[in-house]
Design a protein around this motif. Structure first.
Motif, PDB file in Angstrom:
ATOM      1  N   ALA A  19      43.820  50.025  39.944  1.00 11.64           N
ATOM      2  CA  ALA A  19      42.679  48.994  39.756  1.00 11.64           C
ATOM      3  C   ALA A  19      42.682  48.262  40.975  1.00 11.64           C
ATOM      4  O   ALA A  19      41.721  47.788  41.374  1.00 11.64           O
ATOM      5  CB  ALA A  19      43.603  47.911  38.831  1.00 11.64           C
ATOM      6  N   ALA A  20      43.902  48.078  41.812  1.00  7.36           N
ATOM      7  CA  ALA A  20      43.716  47.390  43.235  1.00  7.36           C
ATOM      8  C   ALA A  20      43.004  48.406  44.194  1.00  7.36           C
ATOM      9  O   ALA A  20      41.996  47.903  45.092  1.00  7.36           O
ATOM     10  CB  ALA A  20      45.144  47.411  43.677  1.00  7.36           C
ATOM     11  N   ASP A  21      42.843  49.761  44.013  1.00  8.93           N
ATOM     12  CA  ASP A  21      41.846  50.355  44.688  1.00  8.93           C
ATOM     13  C   ASP A  21      40.562  50.454  44.420  1.00  8.93           C
ATOM     14  O   ASP A  21      39.719  50.321  45.484  1.00  8.93           O
ATOM     15  CB  ASP A  21      42.619  52.168  44.681  1.00  8.93           C
ATOM     16  CG  ASP A  21      43.869  52.384  45.373  1.00  8.93           C
ATOM     17  OD1 ASP A  21      44.054  51.552  46.253  1.00  8.93           O
ATOM     18  OD2 ASP A  21      44.189  53.438  44.988  1.00  8.93           O
ATOM     19  N   ALA A  22      40.142  50.190  43.015  1.00  6.82           N
ATOM     20  CA  ALA A  22      38.892  49.825  42.750  1.00  6.82           C
ATOM     21  C   ALA A  22      38.418  48.791  43.051  1.00  6.82           C
ATOM     22  O   ALA A  22      37.156  48.548  43.540  1.00  6.82           O
ATOM     23  CB  ALA A  22      38.895  50.064  41.113  1.00  6.82           C
ATOM     24  N   ALA A  23      39.303  47.628  43.131  1.00  2.39           N
ATOM     25  CA  ALA A  23      38.827  46.425  43.574  1.00  2.39           C
ATOM     26  C   ALA A  23      38.599  46.392  45.189  1.00  2.39           C
ATOM     27  O   ALA A  23      37.676  45.838  45.654  1.00  2.39           O
ATOM     28  CB  ALA A  23      39.866  45.346  43.287  1.00  2.39           C
ATOM     29  N   LEU A  24      39.398  47.142  45.967  1.00  4.78           N
ATOM     30  CA  LEU A  24      39.121  47.265  47.396  1.00  4.78           C
ATOM     31  C   LEU A  24      38.073  47.959  47.752  1.00  4.78           C
ATOM     32  O   LEU A  24      37.240  47.657  48.653  1.00  4.78           O
ATOM     33  CB  LEU A  24      40.262  47.927  48.025  1.00  4.78           C
ATOM     34  CG  LEU A  24      41.576  47.142  48.190  1.00  4.78           C
ATOM     35  CD1 LEU A  24      42.815  47.905  48.590  1.00  4.78           C
ATOM     36  CD2 LEU A  24      41.510  45.908  49.072  1.00  4.78           C
ATOM     37  N   ALA A  25      37.453  48.988  46.845  1.00 10.66           N
ATOM     38  CA  ALA A  25      36.519  49.796  46.917  1.00 10.66           C
ATOM     39  C   ALA A  25      35.160  48.918  46.753  1.00 10.66           C
ATOM     40  O   ALA A  25      34.257  48.903  47.316  1.00 10.66           O
ATOM     41  CB  ALA A  25      36.419  51.012  46.075  1.00 10.66           C
ATOM     42  N   THR A  26      35.191  48.031  45.916  1.00  6.23           N
ATOM     43  CA  THR A  26      34.183  47.229  45.369  1.00  6.23           C
ATOM     44  C   THR A  26      33.998  46.245  46.612  1.00  6.23           C
ATOM     45  O   THR A  26      32.742  45.912  47.170  1.00  6.23           O
ATOM     46  CB  THR A  26      34.448  46.506  44.124  1.00  6.23           C
ATOM     47  OG1 THR A  26      34.495  47.346  43.064  1.00  6.23           O
ATOM     48  CG2 THR A  26      33.306  45.379  43.749  1.00  6.23           C
ATOM     49  N   VAL A  27      35.015  45.458  46.978  1.00  2.66           N
ATOM     50  CA  VAL A  27      34.879  44.737  48.211  1.00  2.66           C
ATOM     51  C   VAL A  27      34.439  45.440  49.309  1.00  2.66           C
ATOM     52  O   VAL A  27      33.804  44.768  50.133  1.00  2.66           O
ATOM     53  CB  VAL A  27      36.272  43.923  48.565  1.00  2.66           C
ATOM     54  CG1 VAL A  27      36.261  43.356  49.751  1.00  2.66           C
ATOM     55  CG2 VAL A  27      36.693  43.048  47.347  1.00  2.66           C
ATOM     56  N   SER A  28      34.682  46.495  49.691  1.00  2.00           N
ATOM     57  CA  SER A  28      34.397  47.288  50.875  1.00  2.00           C
ATOM     58  C   SER A  28      32.796  47.487  50.760  1.00  2.00           C
ATOM     59  O   SER A  28      31.884  47.408  51.707  1.00  2.00           O
ATOM     60  CB  SER A  28      35.104  48.509  51.229  1.00  2.00           C
ATOM     61  OG  SER A  28      34.762  49.254  52.133  1.00  2.00           O
ATOM     62  N   ALA A  29      32.366  47.958  49.478  1.00  2.00           N
ATOM     63  CA  ALA A  29      31.088  48.311  49.159  1.00  2.00           C
ATOM     64  C   ALA A  29      30.229  46.778  49.441  1.00  2.00           C
ATOM     65  O   ALA A  29      29.309  46.838  50.363  1.00  2.00           O
ATOM     66  CB  ALA A  29      30.775  48.778  47.823  1.00  2.00           C
ATOM     67  N   GLN A  30      30.499  45.817  49.016  1.00  2.00           N
ATOM     68  CA  GLN A  30      29.863  44.334  49.178  1.00  2.00           C
ATOM     69  C   GLN A  30      29.982  44.023  50.676  1.00  2.00           C
ATOM     70  O   GLN A  30      28.968  43.515  51.261  1.00  2.00           O
ATOM     71  CB  GLN A  30      30.871  43.225  48.553  1.00  2.00           C
ATOM     72  CG  GLN A  30      30.355  43.669  46.990  1.00  2.00           C
ATOM     73  CD  GLN A  30      28.870  43.538  46.450  1.00  2.00           C
ATOM     74  OE1 GLN A  30      28.311  42.574  46.878  1.00  2.00           O
ATOM     75  NE2 GLN A  30      28.775  44.342  45.598  1.00  2.00           N
ATOM     76  N   GLN A  31      31.165  44.267  51.303  1.00  5.46           N
ATOM     77  CA  GLN A  31      31.095  44.078  52.763  1.00  5.46           C
ATOM     78  C   GLN A  31      29.921  44.825  53.501  1.00  5.46           C
ATOM     79  O   GLN A  31      29.427  44.337  54.401  1.00  5.46           O
ATOM     80  CB  GLN A  31      32.465  44.195  53.427  1.00  5.46           C
ATOM     81  CG  GLN A  31      33.456  43.313  52.931  1.00  5.46           C
ATOM     82  CD  GLN A  31      34.996  43.470  53.508  1.00  5.46           C
ATOM     83  OE1 GLN A  31      35.224  44.515  53.754  1.00  5.46           O
ATOM     84  NE2 GLN A  31      35.558  42.410  54.016  1.00  5.46           N
ATOM     85  N   SER A  32      29.978  46.011  53.256  1.00  4.51           N
ATOM     86  CA  SER A  32      29.125  46.875  53.890  1.00  4.51           C
ATOM     87  C   SER A  32      27.584  46.417  53.666  1.00  4.51           C
ATOM     88  O   SER A  32      26.801  46.456  54.381  1.00  4.51           O
ATOM     89  CB  SER A  32      29.144  48.432  53.057  1.00  4.51           C
ATOM     90  OG  SER A  32      30.186  48.982  53.672  1.00  4.51           O
ATOM     91  N   THR A  33      27.157  46.013  52.295  1.00  6.09           N
ATOM     92  CA  THR A  33      25.904  45.602  52.083  1.00  6.09           C
ATOM     93  C   THR A  33      25.619  44.155  52.511  1.00  6.09           C
ATOM     94  O   THR A  33      24.485  44.067  53.178  1.00  6.09           O
ATOM     95  CB  THR A  33      25.856  45.254  50.372  1.00  6.09           C
ATOM     96  OG1 THR A  33      26.066  46.498  49.771  1.00  6.09           O
ATOM     97  CG2 THR A  33      24.535  44.709  50.146  1.00  6.09           C
ATOM     98  N   ILE A  34      26.691  43.455  52.738  1.00  6.38           N
ATOM     99  CA  ILE A  34      26.654  42.153  53.529  1.00  6.38           C
ATOM    100  C   ILE A  34      26.428  42.283  54.937  1.00  6.38           C
ATOM    101  O   ILE A  34      25.582  41.834  55.595  1.00  6.38           O
ATOM    102  CB  ILE A  34      27.641  41.056  53.172  1.00  6.38           C
ATOM    103  CG1 ILE A  34      27.672  40.752  51.784  1.00  6.38           C
ATOM    104  CG2 ILE A  34      27.594  40.008  54.164  1.00  6.38           C
ATOM    105  CD1 ILE A  34      28.963  39.927  51.380  1.00  6.38           C
TER     106      ILE A  34
END
Length: 103
Positions: A19-34
């Motif tokens: 779950a933590a890895d999935a959350a980090l992947a989501t945050v990383s994807a959002q950071q890339s988009t931003i």
């Protein structure tokens, strides 16, 4: 999410890590988009700044040209006035010389 995960067991700890890895992947994807959006905005801002500078320079050149045209018009008016004054002075002198010859 992390709710309902028992991290005291090996399976629960593994689920929490997943779950933590999935959350980090989501945050990383959002950071890339931003980050990509910010880069695009920076490029647009730079382009707008360049356009503003170019527009200001153009307005300045137009104002300079308008001033030069007005100055040239004034100089031409002054030359015409001086010429007309000179012609009038010659005419007056000529009439005065004729009166002296007659009288």
């Amino acid at each position: 999410g992390f709710s309902g995960i028992d991290v005291t067991t090996p399976a629960g700890a593994a689920a929490a890590m997943t779950a933590a890895d999935a959350a980090l992947a989501t945050v990383s994807a959002q950071q890339s988009t931003i980050g990509a959006s910010q880069a695009a905005l920076d490029t647009t801002l730079s382009s707008l700044d360049d356009s503003y500078v170019s527009t200001s320079e153009s307005e300045s050149r137009i104002a300079d040209a308008d001033y030069a045209a007005s100055s040239t018009d004034l100089a031409m008016s002054n030359v015409k006035l001086a010429f007309a004054t000179h012609v009038q002075a010659l005419k007056n002198a000529s009439q005065s010389n004729m009166l002296n010859l007659i009288g």
